[in-house]
Design an enzyme around this catalytic site. Structure first.
Site, mmCIF file in Angstrom:
data_model
loop_
_atom_site.group_PDB
_atom_site.id
_atom_site.type_symbol
_atom_site.label_atom_id
_atom_site.label_comp_id
_atom_site.label_asym_id
_atom_site.label_seq_id
_atom_site.Cartn_x
_atom_site.Cartn_y
_atom_site.Cartn_z
ATOM 1 N N GLU A 108 1.005 -1.456 -0.136
ATOM 2 C CA GLU A 108 -0.121 0.152 -0.080
ATOM 3 C C GLU A 108 0.759 1.118 0.116
ATOM 4 O OE1 GLU A 108 -3.940 -1.510 2.461
ATOM 5 O OE2 GLU A 108 -2.028 -1.190 3.369
ATOM 6 N N GLU A 128 -3.224 -9.390 4.176
ATOM 7 C CA GLU A 128 -3.730 -9.443 5.252
ATOM 8 C C GLU A 128 -4.742 -10.275 5.926
ATOM 9 O OE1 GLU A 128 -2.437 -4.972 4.495
ATOM 10 O OE2 GLU A 128 -2.775 -6.788 3.469
#
Length: 253
Positions: A108, A128
């Site tokens: 990210e 995640e």
């Protein structure tokens, strides 16, 4: 500036290095705040034209420091979000130089930069979901804006990584290198730094923001970004240098 982040200037480029190689450059709150401070410096100093964000020890960033997370720490800056850069961007361009892994928040963070140069063996992913978490630092939002939805869904729902060559094919990466990614990033930064600084800032702003503009309002929204450009000293210098067949000498005004 935190020792977890190293900052240097090279040829008008601010080089910012996440310096936690023993932890695969997992992000801490202090590192996020240091990156945010470096980005403020990038905008504040007129001699700086762009920045490179990279990681020490052959890894870009492996995401959130889970030990800190278990102790109640979130690796975010109050304005910039994860890594000090995922919910805010400086006016000047930032290049991610990715070696090794850019995973979870690390991916990210790389996507929050304006351009990405990656080593050929680098890997990108948002795993995640494998830990019962969500890629809330922008991964789940940015992927479907950058890729066809089925591909974005696959990356987000499996959590499996992709290699740099596949990322290049998908248009997620600008360039790949056989040597350290920062070498390619420096080359790209040099090409940007050679251009008119006012025009670079205005162009980044337009490219970043224009996807929100209704087609019938494009000129209305674009004008504030460019109104000062065509009357600037740099614009006249660019035209003069072209006519005189020499490199322009930019003044940033």
């Amino acid at each position: 500036m935190s020792e977890e982040v190293l900052v240097a200037v090279r040829d008008g480029v601010l080089e910012v290095t996440i310096n936690r190689p023993e932890a695969r450059n997992a992000m801490t709150k202090s590192a996020a705040e240091a990156i945010a401070a470096a980005m403020d410096r990038l905008d504040a100093e007129s001699d700086l034209r762009c920045a490179i964000l990279t990681g020490a020890g052959g890894t870009f960033c492996s995401g959130m420091d889970l030990k800190g997370f278990l102790q109640g720490e979130l690796p975010v800056d109050s304005r910039g979000g994860f890594g000090g850069l995922t919910t805010w961007t400086p006016k000047k361009p930032v290049i991610a130089a990715v070696d090794g892994f850019a995973l979870a928040g690390g991916m990210e963070l790389a996507f929050a930069c304006d351009l990405i140069v990656a080593h050929a063996e680098a890997k990108f992913g948002i795993p995640e979901i494998k830990r019962g978490l969500v890629a809330a630092g922008g991964g789940a939002v940015q992927l479907p804006r950058l890729l066809p939805r089925p591909l974005a869904m696959e990356l987000a729902l499996t959590g499996d990584p992709i290699g740099a060559r596949r990322a290049l094919e998908l248009g997620l990466v600008n360039r790949i290198t056989e040597g350290p990614a920062i070498e390619g990033a420096r080359e790209l930064a040099g090409a940007i730094a050679a251009n008119g600084p006012l025009a670079v800032v205005a162009t980044k702003g337009i490219v970043r923001d224009s996807w929100l503009w209704p087609v019938e309002e494009i000129n209305q929204h674009q004008n504030p970004y460019i109104a000062h450009i065509f009357t600037s000293e740099d614009a006249k210098e660019g035209a003069r240098a072209f006519a005189e067949k020499r490199k322009p000498v930019w003044k940033g005004r």
